[in-house]
Write a protein that holds these residues in place. Structure first.
Motif, PDB file in Angstrom:
ATOM      1  N   HIS A  94       0.812  -1.205   0.000  1.00  0.00           N
ATOM      2  CA  HIS A  94       0.000   0.000   0.000  1.00  0.00           C
ATOM      3  C   HIS A  94       0.849   1.259   0.000  1.00  0.00           C
ATOM      4  O   HIS A  94       0.313   2.365   0.008  1.00  0.00           O
ATOM      5  CB  HIS A  94      -0.944  -0.002   1.196  1.00  0.00           C
ATOM      6  CG  HIS A  94      -0.237  -0.154   2.504  1.00  0.00           C
ATOM      7  ND1 HIS A  94       0.495  -1.262   2.791  1.00  0.00           N
ATOM      8  CD2 HIS A  94      -0.164   0.657   3.573  1.00  0.00           C
ATOM      9  CE1 HIS A  94       1.005  -1.130   4.012  1.00  0.00           C
ATOM     10  NE2 HIS A  94       0.624   0.028   4.503  1.00  0.00           N
ATOM     11  N   LEU A  95       2.185   1.126   0.029  1.00  0.00           N
ATOM     12  CA  LEU A  95       3.061   2.300   0.047  1.00  0.00           C
ATOM     13  C   LEU A  95       3.895   2.418  -1.218  1.00  0.00           C
ATOM     14  O   LEU A  95       4.086   3.518  -1.729  1.00  0.00           O
ATOM     15  CB  LEU A  95       4.002   2.235   1.248  1.00  0.00           C
ATOM     16  CG  LEU A  95       3.333   2.195   2.610  1.00  0.00           C
ATOM     17  CD1 LEU A  95       4.372   2.049   3.694  1.00  0.00           C
ATOM     18  CD2 LEU A  95       2.526   3.453   2.830  1.00  0.00           C
ATOM     19  N   THR A  96       4.416   1.301  -1.707  1.00  0.00           N
ATOM     20  CA  THR A  96       5.316   1.322  -2.862  1.00  0.00           C
ATOM     21  C   THR A  96       4.731   0.432  -3.952  1.00  0.00           C
ATOM     22  O   THR A  96       3.840  -0.367  -3.685  1.00  0.00           O
ATOM     23  CB  THR A  96       6.702   0.787  -2.467  1.00  0.00           C
ATOM     24  OG1 THR A  96       6.524  -0.496  -1.871  1.00  0.00           O
ATOM     25  CG2 THR A  96       7.391   1.687  -1.498  1.00  0.00           C
ATOM     26  N   PRO A  97       5.225   0.550  -5.185  1.00  0.00           N
ATOM     27  CA  PRO A  97       4.769  -0.359  -6.233  1.00  0.00           C
ATOM     28  C   PRO A  97       4.985  -1.818  -5.838  1.00  0.00           C
ATOM     29  O   PRO A  97       6.016  -2.171  -5.271  1.00  0.00           O
ATOM     30  CB  PRO A  97       5.650   0.018  -7.425  1.00  0.00           C
ATOM     31  CG  PRO A  97       5.992   1.421  -7.196  1.00  0.00           C
ATOM     32  CD  PRO A  97       6.086   1.603  -5.711  1.00  0.00           C
ATOM     33  N   GLY A  98       4.024  -2.633  -6.139  1.00  0.00           N
ATOM     34  CA  GLY A  98       4.099  -4.034  -5.739  1.00  0.00           C
ATOM     35  C   GLY A  98       2.775  -4.472  -5.156  1.00  0.00           C
ATOM     36  O   GLY A  98       1.738  -3.941  -5.526  1.00  0.00           O
ATOM     37  N   GLY A  99       2.817  -5.434  -4.279  1.00  0.00           N
ATOM     38  CA  GLY A  99       1.589  -5.934  -3.679  1.00  0.00           C
ATOM     39  C   GLY A  99       1.612  -7.433  -3.562  1.00  0.00           C
ATOM     40  O   GLY A  99       2.673  -8.052  -3.614  1.00  0.00           O
ATOM     41  N   GLY A 100       0.445  -8.008  -3.398  1.00  0.00           N
ATOM     42  CA  GLY A 100       0.365  -9.430  -3.130  1.00  0.00           C
ATOM     43  C   GLY A 100       0.807 -10.287  -4.295  1.00  0.00           C
ATOM     44  O   GLY A 100       1.518 -11.267  -4.114  1.00  0.00           O
ATOM     45  N   PHE A 101       0.392  -9.932  -5.505  1.00  0.00           N
ATOM     46  CA  PHE A 101       0.701 -10.784  -6.656  1.00  0.00           C
ATOM     47  C   PHE A 101       2.196 -10.832  -6.957  1.00  0.00           C
ATOM     48  O   PHE A 101       2.776 -11.932  -7.003  1.00  0.00           O
ATOM     49  CB  PHE A 101      -0.099 -10.330  -7.873  1.00  0.00           C
ATOM     50  CG  PHE A 101      -1.536 -10.730  -7.821  1.00  0.00           C
ATOM     51  CD1 PHE A 101      -1.926 -11.996  -8.199  1.00  0.00           C
ATOM     52  CD2 PHE A 101      -2.499  -9.857  -7.380  1.00  0.00           C
ATOM     53  CE1 PHE A 101      -3.249 -12.374  -8.135  1.00  0.00           C
ATOM     54  CE2 PHE A 101      -3.823 -10.226  -7.309  1.00  0.00           C
ATOM     55  CZ  PHE A 101      -4.198 -11.482  -7.690  1.00  0.00           C
ATOM     56  N   PRO A 102       2.869  -9.682  -7.169  1.00  0.00           N
ATOM     57  CA  PRO A 102       4.306  -9.778  -7.443  1.00  0.00           C
ATOM     58  C   PRO A 102       5.110 -10.299  -6.264  1.00  0.00           C
ATOM     59  O   PRO A 102       6.079 -11.042  -6.462  1.00  0.00           O
ATOM     60  CB  PRO A 102       4.705  -8.346  -7.820  1.00  0.00           C
ATOM     61  CG  PRO A 102       3.614  -7.495  -7.391  1.00  0.00           C
ATOM     62  CD  PRO A 102       2.391  -8.303  -7.298  1.00  0.00           C
ATOM     63  N   GLY A 103       4.733  -9.920  -5.035  1.00  0.00           N
ATOM     64  CA  GLY A 103       5.485 -10.403  -3.881  1.00  0.00           C
ATOM     65  C   GLY A 103       5.391 -11.910  -3.729  1.00  0.00           C
ATOM     66  O   GLY A 103       6.389 -12.588  -3.451  1.00  0.00           O
ATOM     67  N   GLY A 104       4.184 -12.449  -3.925  1.00  0.00           N
ATOM     68  CA  GLY A 104       4.029 -13.900  -3.850  1.00  0.00           C
ATOM     69  C   GLY A 104       4.818 -14.607  -4.942  1.00  0.00           C
ATOM     70  O   GLY A 104       5.402 -15.675  -4.713  1.00  0.00           O
ATOM     71  N   ALA A 105       4.862 -13.995  -6.132  1.00  0.00           N
ATOM     72  CA  ALA A 105       5.631 -14.601  -7.226  1.00  0.00           C
ATOM     73  C   ALA A 105       7.113 -14.601  -6.899  1.00  0.00           C
ATOM     74  O   ALA A 105       7.821 -15.576  -7.178  1.00  0.00           O
ATOM     75  CB  ALA A 105       5.363 -13.855  -8.523  1.00  0.00           C
ATOM     76  N   VAL A 106       7.602 -13.495  -6.269  1.00  0.00           N
ATOM     77  CA  VAL A 106       9.019 -13.443  -5.882  1.00  0.00           C
ATOM     78  C   VAL A 106       9.317 -14.528  -4.856  1.00  0.00           C
ATOM     79  O   VAL A 106      10.338 -15.222  -4.939  1.00  0.00           O
ATOM     80  CB  VAL A 106       9.364 -12.050  -5.329  1.00  0.00           C
ATOM     81  CG1 VAL A 106      10.715 -12.066  -4.641  1.00  0.00           C
ATOM     82  CG2 VAL A 106       9.376 -11.024  -6.430  1.00  0.00           C
TER      83      VAL A 106
END
Lengths: 156, 108
Positions: A35-47
């Protein structure tokens, strides 16, 4: 270790173990700061799911028998999607997907000042919680696909 | 004998003509495609200046206050259009579960 005869060399296995920690932490950072920087659940989970592919390449197919059980990953995936839908339904007092936590001052419930600000972790209400739920689901789903494909190859 | 030879030569000329026509057709298709791409590139919008900016302005002015999220993209995907994200997550769940079943995950 019983994996010594499988996979790539000793160096690759050690580097994979060292890399797994920062990759996982980076994925958690992307999920938690969605909610602060680009990203979120989808890209973080993929990483975070990258670690499963990394281990599969470095250690060979035998590692997934004990380390990552597919039933456990399916359960994590179901918990993630269920938590996401539950958070959405909890806002049904007014509307579906209402940000019911915002402004209450509870966990993640602080308001954010308008305009440019340094970014505060405890803001945005249900959005970080939904990010965590979606991140858990994406991590479990992609890891499960990698585990299934590699372990089905091992049978042949 | 002679007639057969002449017929073969005529066939050869016809085949060469077909090849030339095919090459011309390919060049024409390629040229029209390039012209289309060039025209599309020339007539494309300048980035950051949309025709209808009401929605962008609304999100920029009210997004932080209404959702408390600094990241307006997260505000749109998880708050304004959360239903879309729910469907997206369901699609991923269905795909992964389908792989689970197809790979024989249910039986021991």
């Amino acid at each position: 270790m019983s994996f010594e005869d499988q996979g790539l060399s000793f160096i690759v296995k050690n580097i994979a173990c060292v890399l797994a920690v920062p990759v996982t932490i980076f994925g958690l950072y992307i999920i938690l700061h969605g909610h602060l920087t680009p990203g979120g659940g989808f890209p973080g989970g993929a990483v975070m799911a990258t670690v499963a592919a990394l281990f599969a390449v470095a250690f060979g197919k035998g590692i997934f028998g004990r380390a990552m059980r597919r039933d456990f990953l399916l359960m994590l995936e179901s918990i993630g999607l269920g938590a996401f839908a539950l958070l959405a339904f909890l806002g049904l007092g007014s509307t579906f997907f209402r940000n019911w936590l915002l402004g209450t001052g509870l966990f993640f419930g602080n308001a954010v000042p308008f305009g440019a600000n340094p970014g505060f972790l405890g803001t945005a209400g249900v959005i970080p919680l939904m990010n965590i739920a979606v991140g858990l689901e994406v991590f479990a789903a992609l890891s499960m696909v990698v585990v299934l494909i590699f372990s089905s190859e091992a049978k042949k | 004998m002679r007639g057969k030879f002449a017929a073969e030569a005529g066939e050869k000329v016809a085949v060469e003509g077909n090849e030339r026509n095919g090459r011309l057709a390919r060049v024409a298709v390629l040229a029209s495609f390039c012209a289309f791409i060039l025209l599309a590139m020339i007539s494309v919008h300048e980035a950051g200046y949309p025709d209808a900016a009401q929605m962008d302005d609304y999100f920029i002015e009210n997004g932080q206050v209404e959702t408390g999220s600094n990241n307006i993209v997260a505000a749109v995907t998880f708050d304004y259009r959360g239903f879309d994200t729910l469907g997206e997550a369901s699609v991923l769940f269905a795909a992964a579960t389908g792989v689970f079943i197809a790979m024989g995950g249910l039986k021991k």
